[in-house]
Design a protein around this motif. Structure first.
Motif, PDB file in Angstrom:
ATOM      1  N   GLY A   1      15.895   2.184 -10.360  1.00 21.67           N
ATOM      2  CA  GLY A   1      15.523   2.612 -11.704  1.00 21.67           C
ATOM      3  C   GLY A   1      15.305   1.433 -12.641  1.00 21.67           C
ATOM      4  O   GLY A   1      15.227   0.278 -12.222  1.00 21.67           O
ATOM      5  N   ALA A   2      15.234   1.740 -13.931  1.00 21.91           N
ATOM      6  CA  ALA A   2      15.036   0.718 -14.950  1.00 21.91           C
ATOM      7  C   ALA A   2      16.294  -0.149 -15.039  1.00 21.91           C
ATOM      8  O   ALA A   2      17.404   0.359 -15.008  1.00 21.91           O
ATOM      9  CB  ALA A   2      14.748   1.362 -16.293  1.00 21.91           C
ATOM     10  N   VAL A   3      16.111  -1.456 -15.145  1.00 21.64           N
ATOM     11  CA  VAL A   3      17.239  -2.383 -15.198  1.00 21.64           C
ATOM     12  C   VAL A   3      17.428  -2.880 -16.628  1.00 21.64           C
ATOM     13  O   VAL A   3      16.475  -3.281 -17.288  1.00 21.64           O
ATOM     14  CB  VAL A   3      17.014  -3.577 -14.244  1.00 21.64           C
ATOM     15  CG1 VAL A   3      18.122  -4.594 -14.379  1.00 21.64           C
ATOM     16  CG2 VAL A   3      16.911  -3.089 -12.807  1.00 21.64           C
ATOM     17  N   LYS A   4      18.675  -2.829 -17.096  1.00 22.65           N
ATOM     18  CA  LYS A   4      19.058  -3.363 -18.396  1.00 22.65           C
ATOM     19  C   LYS A   4      19.818  -4.657 -18.144  1.00 22.65           C
ATOM     20  O   LYS A   4      20.512  -4.792 -17.138  1.00 22.65           O
ATOM     21  CB  LYS A   4      19.993  -2.425 -19.149  1.00 22.65           C
ATOM     22  CG  LYS A   4      19.562  -1.002 -19.459  1.00 22.65           C
ATOM     23  CD  LYS A   4      18.199  -0.613 -19.194  1.00 22.65           C
ATOM     24  CE  LYS A   4      17.948   0.849 -19.478  1.00 22.65           C
ATOM     25  NZ  LYS A   4      17.474   1.599 -18.374  1.00 22.65           N
ATOM     26  N   VAL A   5      19.720  -5.620 -19.068  1.00 18.26           N
ATOM     27  CA  VAL A   5      20.418  -6.888 -18.894  1.00 18.26           C
ATOM     28  C   VAL A   5      21.079  -7.322 -20.193  1.00 18.26           C
ATOM     29  O   VAL A   5      20.646  -6.946 -21.287  1.00 18.26           O
ATOM     30  CB  VAL A   5      19.479  -8.022 -18.408  1.00 18.26           C
ATOM     31  CG1 VAL A   5      18.896  -7.709 -17.052  1.00 18.26           C
ATOM     32  CG2 VAL A   5      18.398  -8.311 -19.417  1.00 18.26           C
ATOM     33  N   ALA A   6      22.138  -8.114 -20.063  1.00 21.19           N
ATOM     34  CA  ALA A   6      22.781  -8.788 -21.195  1.00 21.19           C
ATOM     35  C   ALA A   6      23.304 -10.115 -20.683  1.00 21.19           C
ATOM     36  O   ALA A   6      23.928 -10.178 -19.625  1.00 21.19           O
ATOM     37  CB  ALA A   6      23.918  -7.939 -21.758  1.00 21.19           C
ATOM     38  N   LEU A   7      23.031 -11.166 -21.423  1.00 19.66           N
ATOM     39  CA  LEU A   7      23.484 -12.504 -21.055  1.00 19.66           C
ATOM     40  C   LEU A   7      24.515 -12.950 -22.075  1.00 19.66           C
ATOM     41  O   LEU A   7      24.316 -12.788 -23.286  1.00 19.66           O
ATOM     42  CB  LEU A   7      22.296 -13.478 -21.055  1.00 19.66           C
ATOM     43  CG  LEU A   7      22.554 -14.905 -20.579  1.00 19.66           C
ATOM     44  CD1 LEU A   7      23.010 -14.941 -19.122  1.00 19.66           C
ATOM     45  CD2 LEU A   7      21.303 -15.747 -20.770  1.00 19.66           C
ATOM     46  N   SER A   8      25.627 -13.500 -21.589  1.00 19.89           N
ATOM     47  CA  SER A   8      26.677 -13.957 -22.497  1.00 19.89           C
ATOM     48  C   SER A   8      26.154 -15.101 -23.362  1.00 19.89           C
ATOM     49  O   SER A   8      25.264 -15.848 -22.938  1.00 19.89           O
ATOM     50  CB  SER A   8      27.915 -14.390 -21.719  1.00 19.89           C
ATOM     51  OG  SER A   8      27.631 -15.502 -20.910  1.00 19.89           O
ATOM     52  N   PRO A   9      26.687 -15.248 -24.582  1.00 19.14           N
ATOM     53  CA  PRO A   9      26.200 -16.309 -25.479  1.00 19.14           C
ATOM     54  C   PRO A   9      26.309 -17.710 -24.883  1.00 19.14           C
ATOM     55  O   PRO A   9      25.485 -18.566 -25.171  1.00 19.14           O
ATOM     56  CB  PRO A   9      27.093 -16.168 -26.710  1.00 19.14           C
ATOM     57  CG  PRO A   9      27.487 -14.725 -26.712  1.00 19.14           C
ATOM     58  CD  PRO A   9      27.641 -14.366 -25.253  1.00 19.14           C
ATOM     59  N   ASP A  10      27.294 -17.943 -24.029  1.00 18.44           N
ATOM     60  CA  ASP A  10      27.419 -19.262 -23.402  1.00 18.44           C
ATOM     61  C   ASP A  10      26.598 -19.376 -22.121  1.00 18.44           C
ATOM     62  O   ASP A  10      26.635 -20.386 -21.431  1.00 18.44           O
ATOM     63  CB  ASP A  10      28.879 -19.599 -23.118  1.00 18.44           C
ATOM     64  CG  ASP A  10      29.522 -18.653 -22.109  1.00 18.44           C
ATOM     65  OD1 ASP A  10      28.841 -17.765 -21.555  1.00 18.44           O
ATOM     66  OD2 ASP A  10      30.739 -18.805 -21.885  1.00 18.44           O
ATOM     67  N   GLU A  11      25.866 -18.324 -21.795  1.00 19.87           N
ATOM     68  CA  GLU A  11      24.969 -18.266 -20.635  1.00 19.87           C
ATOM     69  C   GLU A  11      25.679 -18.431 -19.299  1.00 19.87           C
ATOM     70  O   GLU A  11      25.093 -18.870 -18.322  1.00 19.87           O
ATOM     71  CB  GLU A  11      23.837 -19.287 -20.773  1.00 19.87           C
ATOM     72  CG  GLU A  11      22.965 -19.034 -21.986  1.00 19.87           C
ATOM     73  CD  GLU A  11      21.823 -20.011 -22.116  1.00 19.87           C
ATOM     74  OE1 GLU A  11      21.557 -20.790 -21.181  1.00 19.87           O
ATOM     75  OE2 GLU A  11      21.170 -19.989 -23.173  1.00 19.87           O
ATOM     76  N   LYS A  12      26.938 -18.020 -19.225  1.00 23.23           N
ATOM     77  CA  LYS A  12      27.681 -18.098 -17.969  1.00 23.23           C
ATOM     78  C   LYS A  12      27.695 -16.783 -17.210  1.00 23.23           C
ATOM     79  O   LYS A  12      27.759 -16.770 -15.989  1.00 23.23           O
ATOM     80  CB  LYS A  12      29.123 -18.547 -18.228  1.00 23.23           C
ATOM     81  CG  LYS A  12      29.231 -19.973 -18.688  1.00 23.23           C
ATOM     82  CD  LYS A  12      30.668 -20.371 -18.898  1.00 23.23           C
ATOM     83  CE  LYS A  12      30.757 -21.812 -19.362  1.00 23.23           C
ATOM     84  NZ  LYS A  12      32.141 -22.207 -19.643  1.00 23.23           N
ATOM     85  N   ILE A  13      27.652 -15.663 -17.922  1.00 18.07           N
ATOM     86  CA  ILE A  13      27.776 -14.344 -17.310  1.00 18.07           C
ATOM     87  C   ILE A  13      26.530 -13.518 -17.607  1.00 18.07           C
ATOM     88  O   ILE A  13      26.055 -13.471 -18.742  1.00 18.07           O
ATOM     89  CB  ILE A  13      29.014 -13.592 -17.850  1.00 18.07           C
ATOM     90  CG1 ILE A  13      30.294 -14.382 -17.606  1.00 18.07           C
ATOM     91  CG2 ILE A  13      29.100 -12.186 -17.265  1.00 18.07           C
ATOM     92  CD1 ILE A  13      30.713 -14.480 -16.152  1.00 18.07           C
ATOM     93  N   LEU A  14      26.013 -12.859 -16.583  1.00 20.74           N
ATOM     94  CA  LEU A  14      24.891 -11.937 -16.719  1.00 20.74           C
ATOM     95  C   LEU A  14      25.365 -10.552 -16.321  1.00 20.74           C
ATOM     96  O   LEU A  14      26.009 -10.390 -15.280  1.00 20.74           O
ATOM     97  CB  LEU A  14      23.730 -12.362 -15.804  1.00 20.74           C
ATOM     98  CG  LEU A  14      22.542 -11.404 -15.749  1.00 20.74           C
ATOM     99  CD1 LEU A  14      21.779 -11.411 -17.070  1.00 20.74           C
ATOM    100  CD2 LEU A  14      21.618 -11.756 -14.587  1.00 20.74           C
ATOM    101  N   LEU A  15      25.073  -9.567 -17.151  1.00 22.51           N
ATOM    102  CA  LEU A  15      25.309  -8.165 -16.804  1.00 22.51           C
ATOM    103  C   LEU A  15      23.973  -7.542 -16.479  1.00 22.51           C
ATOM    104  O   LEU A  15      22.979  -7.790 -17.164  1.00 22.51           O
ATOM    105  CB  LEU A  15      25.874  -7.388 -17.999  1.00 22.51           C
ATOM    106  CG  LEU A  15      27.281  -7.601 -18.441  1.00 22.51           C
ATOM    107  CD1 LEU A  15      27.574  -6.709 -19.642  1.00 22.51           C
ATOM    108  CD2 LEU A  15      28.253  -7.299 -17.336  1.00 22.51           C
ATOM    109  N   THR A  16      23.946  -6.732 -15.436  1.00 19.91           N
ATOM    110  CA  THR A  16      22.758  -5.954 -15.134  1.00 19.91           C
ATOM    111  C   THR A  16      23.187  -4.511 -14.914  1.00 19.91           C
ATOM    112  O   THR A  16      24.253  -4.249 -14.357  1.00 19.91           O
ATOM    113  CB  THR A  16      22.025  -6.468 -13.875  1.00 19.91           C
ATOM    114  OG1 THR A  16      22.901  -6.394 -12.745  1.00 19.91           O
ATOM    115  CG2 THR A  16      21.537  -7.890 -14.067  1.00 19.91           C
ATOM    116  N   GLY A  17      22.379  -3.598 -15.384  1.00 21.47           N
ATOM    117  CA  GLY A  17      22.668  -2.188 -15.195  1.00 21.47           C
ATOM    118  C   GLY A  17      21.414  -1.488 -14.719  1.00 21.47           C
ATOM    119  O   GLY A  17      20.340  -1.672 -15.280  1.00 21.47           O
ATOM    120  N   GLY A  18      21.546  -0.708 -13.678  1.00 24.41           N
ATOM    121  CA  GLY A  18      20.421   0.040 -13.146  1.00 24.41           C
ATOM    122  C   GLY A  18      20.942   1.134 -12.252  1.00 24.41           C
ATOM    123  O   GLY A  18      21.955   0.945 -11.558  1.00 24.41           O
ATOM    124  N   GLY A  19      20.286   2.272 -12.276  1.00 26.27           N
ATOM    125  CA  GLY A  19      20.822   3.398 -11.526  1.00 26.27           C
ATOM    126  C   GLY A  19      22.210   3.706 -12.047  1.00 26.27           C
ATOM    127  O   GLY A  19      22.443   3.690 -13.241  1.00 26.27           O
TER     128      GLY A  19
END
Length: 166
Positions: free
Chosen positions: A9-27
């Motif tokens: 499905g459609a993927v959502k993303v969020a990157l931490s302000p320090d660019e160390k952690i990426l969140l992805t959400g899909g399905g």
């Protein structure tokens, strides 16, 4: 380049302000990644599809909304649910966490903006006046202003950024 082929499905993303952690959400999953070495840290199974994601600026918590109209607050490093906030009957299309981590703002499909003290599980204030969904929300770095982007130009708004001050 970092290519993710692990969601449906459609993927959502969020990157931490320090660019160390990426969140992805899909399905029905939210995944937490180490952005630098592309390592999957953990996968969280959800009953509904992820609609939006946000990470606190000090990388302690993240929030997600799903088709169940609730806000899921989780520990970023363990994935453990801390609190499930019961939202309104509207879908939540956007989320933001204040820089101090005390306040969560949600923007709904009907244009309502809710302001939460998530630790008390308390809805503190609702801002109404938008007639279409809230596409995006963002705090200024000092946490004193909130920028809001409604869906589109319409008879009840111009579709441009709007600013609210605390």
């Amino acid at each position: 380049m970092f290519t993710l082929e692990t969601h449906s499905g459609a993927v959502k993303v969020a990157l931490s302000p320090d660019e160390k952690i990426l969140l992805t959400g899909g399905g029905n999953t939210v995944k937490v990644w180490n952005w630098h070495n592309k390592e999957l840290l953990h996968t969280i199974k959800e009953p509904d599809e992820a609609i939006c994601l946000a990470i606190q600026c000090n990388n302690k918590i993240f929030v997600s909304s799903h088709n169940n109209n609730k806000i899921d607050v989780r520990d970023l490093h363990t994935g453990k649910r801390l609190i499930l906030l019961n939202e309104t009957p509207q879908l939540i299309y956007s989320l933001a966490i204040s820089p101090d981590g005390q306040t969560i703002i949600s923007g709904s499909s009907t244009g309502k903006i809710n302001i939460w003290n998530w630790q008390r599980q308390e809805l503190q204030h609702t801002i109404e006046g938008h007639c279409q969904r809230i596409e995006s929300l963002s705090f200024t770095p000092d946490g004193k202003k909130l920028l809001v982007v409604p869906k589109e130009r319409s008879k009840c708004g111009d579709g441009n950024f709007q600013k609210y001050e605390s």
